[in-house]
Write an enzyme that holds these catalytic residues in place. Sequence first.
Site, PDB file in Angstrom:
ATOM      1  N   CYS A 115      14.274   1.415  29.709  1.00 45.76           N
ATOM      2  CA  CYS A 115      13.871   0.788  30.628  1.00 45.76           C
ATOM      3  C   CYS A 115      14.279   1.228  31.748  1.00 45.76           C
ATOM      4  CB  CYS A 115      13.007  -0.635  29.705  1.00 45.76           C
ATOM      5  SG  CYS A 115      12.688  -0.832  28.764  1.00 45.76           S
ATOM      6  N   HIS A 255      10.078  -2.919  36.558  1.00 48.60           N
ATOM      7  CA  HIS A 255       9.438  -2.398  35.374  1.00 48.60           C
ATOM      8  C   HIS A 255       8.663  -3.047  34.916  1.00 48.60           C
ATOM      9  CE1 HIS A 255      10.177  -1.342  31.610  1.00 48.60           C
ATOM     10  NE2 HIS A 255      10.281  -3.032  30.644  1.00 48.60           N
ATOM     11  N   ASN A 285       4.216  -1.662  28.231  1.00 53.92           N
ATOM     12  CA  ASN A 285       5.643  -0.917  28.614  1.00 53.92           C
ATOM     13  C   ASN A 285       5.684   0.355  27.738  1.00 53.92           C
ATOM     14  OD1 ASN A 285       8.080  -0.407  28.801  1.00 53.92           O
ATOM     15  ND2 ASN A 285       8.664  -2.515  28.444  1.00 53.92           N
TER      16      ASN A 285
HETATM   17  C1  LIG Z   1       7.691  -9.982  22.778  1.00 50.90           C
HETATM   18  C2  LIG Z   1       7.225 -11.578  23.566  1.00 50.90           C
HETATM   19  C3  LIG Z   1       5.857 -10.335  24.242  1.00 50.90           C
HETATM   20  C4  LIG Z   1       6.869 -12.652  22.013  1.00 50.90           C
HETATM   21  O1  LIG Z   1       6.189 -13.563  23.214  1.00 50.90           O
HETATM   22  P1  LIG Z   1       7.220 -14.689  22.842  1.00 50.90           P
HETATM   23  O2  LIG Z   1       6.759 -15.707  23.871  1.00 50.90           O
HETATM   24  O3  LIG Z   1       8.523 -14.286  23.272  1.00 50.90           O
HETATM   25  O4  LIG Z   1       7.105 -15.151  21.653  1.00 50.90           O
HETATM   26  P2  LIG Z   1       7.780 -15.719  20.138  1.00 50.90           P
HETATM   27  O5  LIG Z   1       8.031 -14.161  19.954  1.00 50.90           O
HETATM   28  O6  LIG Z   1       8.337 -16.972  20.687  1.00 50.90           O
HETATM   29  O7  LIG Z   1       6.293 -15.412  18.795  1.00 50.90           O
HETATM   30  C5  LIG Z   1       5.499 -17.276  19.594  1.00 50.90           C
HETATM   31  C6  LIG Z   1       4.703 -16.655  18.430  1.00 50.90           C
HETATM   32  O8  LIG Z   1       3.869 -15.858  18.344  1.00 50.90           O
HETATM   33  C7  LIG Z   1       3.788 -15.602  17.325  1.00 50.90           C
HETATM   34  N1  LIG Z   1       3.742 -14.377  17.889  1.00 50.90           N
HETATM   35  C8  LIG Z   1       3.890 -12.777  17.903  1.00 50.90           C
HETATM   36  N2  LIG Z   1       3.912 -11.801  18.059  1.00 50.90           N
HETATM   37  C9  LIG Z   1       2.294 -11.782  18.003  1.00 50.90           C
HETATM   38  C10 LIG Z   1       1.400 -11.301  18.251  1.00 50.90           C
HETATM   39  N3  LIG Z   1       1.013  -9.850  18.578  1.00 50.90           N
HETATM   40  N4  LIG Z   1      -0.188 -12.934  18.197  1.00 50.90           N
HETATM   41  C11 LIG Z   1       0.127 -13.803  17.574  1.00 50.90           C
HETATM   42  N5  LIG Z   1       0.332 -13.745  17.552  1.00 50.90           N
HETATM   43  C12 LIG Z   1       2.104 -13.393  17.758  1.00 50.90           C
HETATM   44  C13 LIG Z   1       5.205 -15.806  17.467  1.00 50.90           C
HETATM   45  O9  LIG Z   1       5.145 -15.234  15.298  1.00 50.90           O
HETATM   46  C14 LIG Z   1       5.510 -17.216  16.829  1.00 50.90           C
HETATM   47  O10 LIG Z   1       4.756 -17.633  16.274  1.00 50.90           O
HETATM   48  P3  LIG Z   1       5.435 -19.185  15.515  1.00 50.90           P
HETATM   49  O11 LIG Z   1       5.291 -19.969  16.618  1.00 50.90           O
HETATM   50  O12 LIG Z   1       4.675 -19.635  14.229  1.00 50.90           O
HETATM   51  O13 LIG Z   1       6.701 -18.581  14.411  1.00 50.90           O
HETATM   52  C15 LIG Z   1       7.976 -12.128  24.967  1.00 50.90           C
HETATM   53  O14 LIG Z   1       9.882 -12.215  23.434  1.00 50.90           O
HETATM   54  C16 LIG Z   1       8.360 -10.468  25.407  1.00 50.90           C
HETATM   55  O15 LIG Z   1       8.156 -10.282  26.688  1.00 50.90           O
HETATM   56  N6  LIG Z   1       9.690 -10.632  25.284  1.00 50.90           N
HETATM   57  C17 LIG Z   1      10.883  -9.891  26.056  1.00 50.90           C
HETATM   58  C18 LIG Z   1      10.522  -7.941  25.875  1.00 50.90           C
HETATM   59  C19 LIG Z   1      10.630  -6.783  26.815  1.00 50.90           C
HETATM   60  O16 LIG Z   1      10.242  -6.726  28.082  1.00 50.90           O
HETATM   61  N7  LIG Z   1      10.709  -5.685  25.870  1.00 50.90           N
HETATM   62  C20 LIG Z   1      11.175  -4.323  26.490  1.00 50.90           C
HETATM   63  C21 LIG Z   1      12.707  -4.546  27.769  1.00 50.90           C
HETATM   64  S1  LIG Z   1      12.306  -4.554  28.700  1.00 50.90           S
END
Ligand SMILES: CC(C)(COP(=O)(O)OP(=O)(O)OC[C@H]1O[C@@H](n2cnc3c(N)ncnc32)[C@H](O)[C@@H]1OP(=O)(O)O)[C@@H](O)C(=O)NCCC(=O)NCCS
EC number: 2.3.1.180
Length: 331
Positions: A115, A255, A285
């Site tokens: 990224c 980004h 993204n």
């Molecule tokens: C991926 C991302 C959106 C997840 O959001 P989060 O708030 O961290 O969510 P978590 O991973 O803690 O998951 C929370 C809950 O939602 C659930 N969940 C995950 N994806 C889901 C989806 N698409 N729909 C519904 N629920 C979902 C999980 O299973 C978890 O459930 P649980 O509490 O019962 O275990 C977030 O972590 C993120 O943006 N990370 C960085 C991504 C990024 O920038 N990546 C590229 C590099 S630049």
Amino acid sequence: MKKRAVITGVHAWVPPYVLGNKELETMVDTNDEWITSRTGIKERRILKGENQGTSVIGTEAVKGLLEKTGTDPAEIDLIICATVTPDMLFPATANIVAHNVGAKNSYSFDISAACSGFLYALSIGSQFIETGAHKKVIVIGADKMSSIVNYQDRTTCIIFGDGGGAVLLEPTEEPLGVMDALLHTDGSGADFLHMRAGGSRKPATLETVTNREHYVFQEGSTVFKFAVTNMADVSAKIMQKNNLTADDVAWLVPHQANKRIIDATANRMGIGPEKVMLNIEKYGNTTAGTIPLCLWDYESQLNKGDNLILAAFGGGFTWGAVYLKWGYDPK
Ligand SMILES: CC(C)(COP(=O)(O)OP(=O)(O)OC[C@H]1O[C@@H](n2cnc3c(N)ncnc32)[C@H](O)[C@@H]1OP(=O)(O)O)[C@@H](O)C(=O)NCCC(=O)NCCS
């Protein structure tokens, strides 16, 4: 007078197919409300069809850029393409784009910094201009993330999309262009965001395909924590280093990974939402594509001399910020 590299044009391209949150609801256990509130994403673009790689995105972006800036492809000295989804492991996607657009006097190479790839490539390209080695350099950021996304994994498939853009860099003696860059890498981040198989460590086998190891693996919450801290820190640091206050900054060009990461960065810089480029809701993204896509979407609102802070965080881990002064008024 110091020679600087200034952006003299930007163009971008996204494929026409729109993958909205509603369609994702039919593919994995998710819903529009969860995706919107956790990421800010409503839809993303997907490049469909046989033999359609990232070079298609790069080629369309560069063709538009050459036309828009009235540039003869034979005048291009160098093309750098930032991508983690090259058409093939080799040759470089930049070579394919150069061939497609008729840049017959150019050499070209790819940069792999996920990224942050566009910022790395912009910084490298600028230096070829600053030294006087080249007069016209094209920097592309493009990714076809749908080629490495597991559409059975709800934690990653909701985030990524396909698209990208390109900028033309030329020399200037005016106080414009790329003023400063702070770029970082932390290889320990590889554990949290990577594609397990398909490289030299674990070449493709029937087993790696069956185990779905040719897709993005991400430990989302760990990546999120690193991204929030590092993208905000590096953005604040580049402002400090260049004696810029929040009032001096016309735009933050972040980004587009997650709206919450963008908000945290803007807060840390003391910048209000009206100065933050945001199009994550439309494209998700697109990895190396997000920053040129933002510049393209907001081009008509940019004025000559505007101070822009470009900031990114991504796989690697890689992160950084670039301070640039915009080169031209709306046309
Ligand atoms: C991926 C991302 C959106 C997840 O959001 P989060 O708030 O961290 O969510 P978590 O991973 O803690 O998951 C929370 C809950 O939602 C659930 N969940 C995950 N994806 C889901 C989806 N698409 N729909 C519904 N629920 C979902 C999980 O299973 C978890 O459930 P649980 O509490 O019962 O275990 C977030 O972590 C993120 O943006 N990370 C960085 C991504 C990024 O920038 N990546 C590229 C590099 S630049």
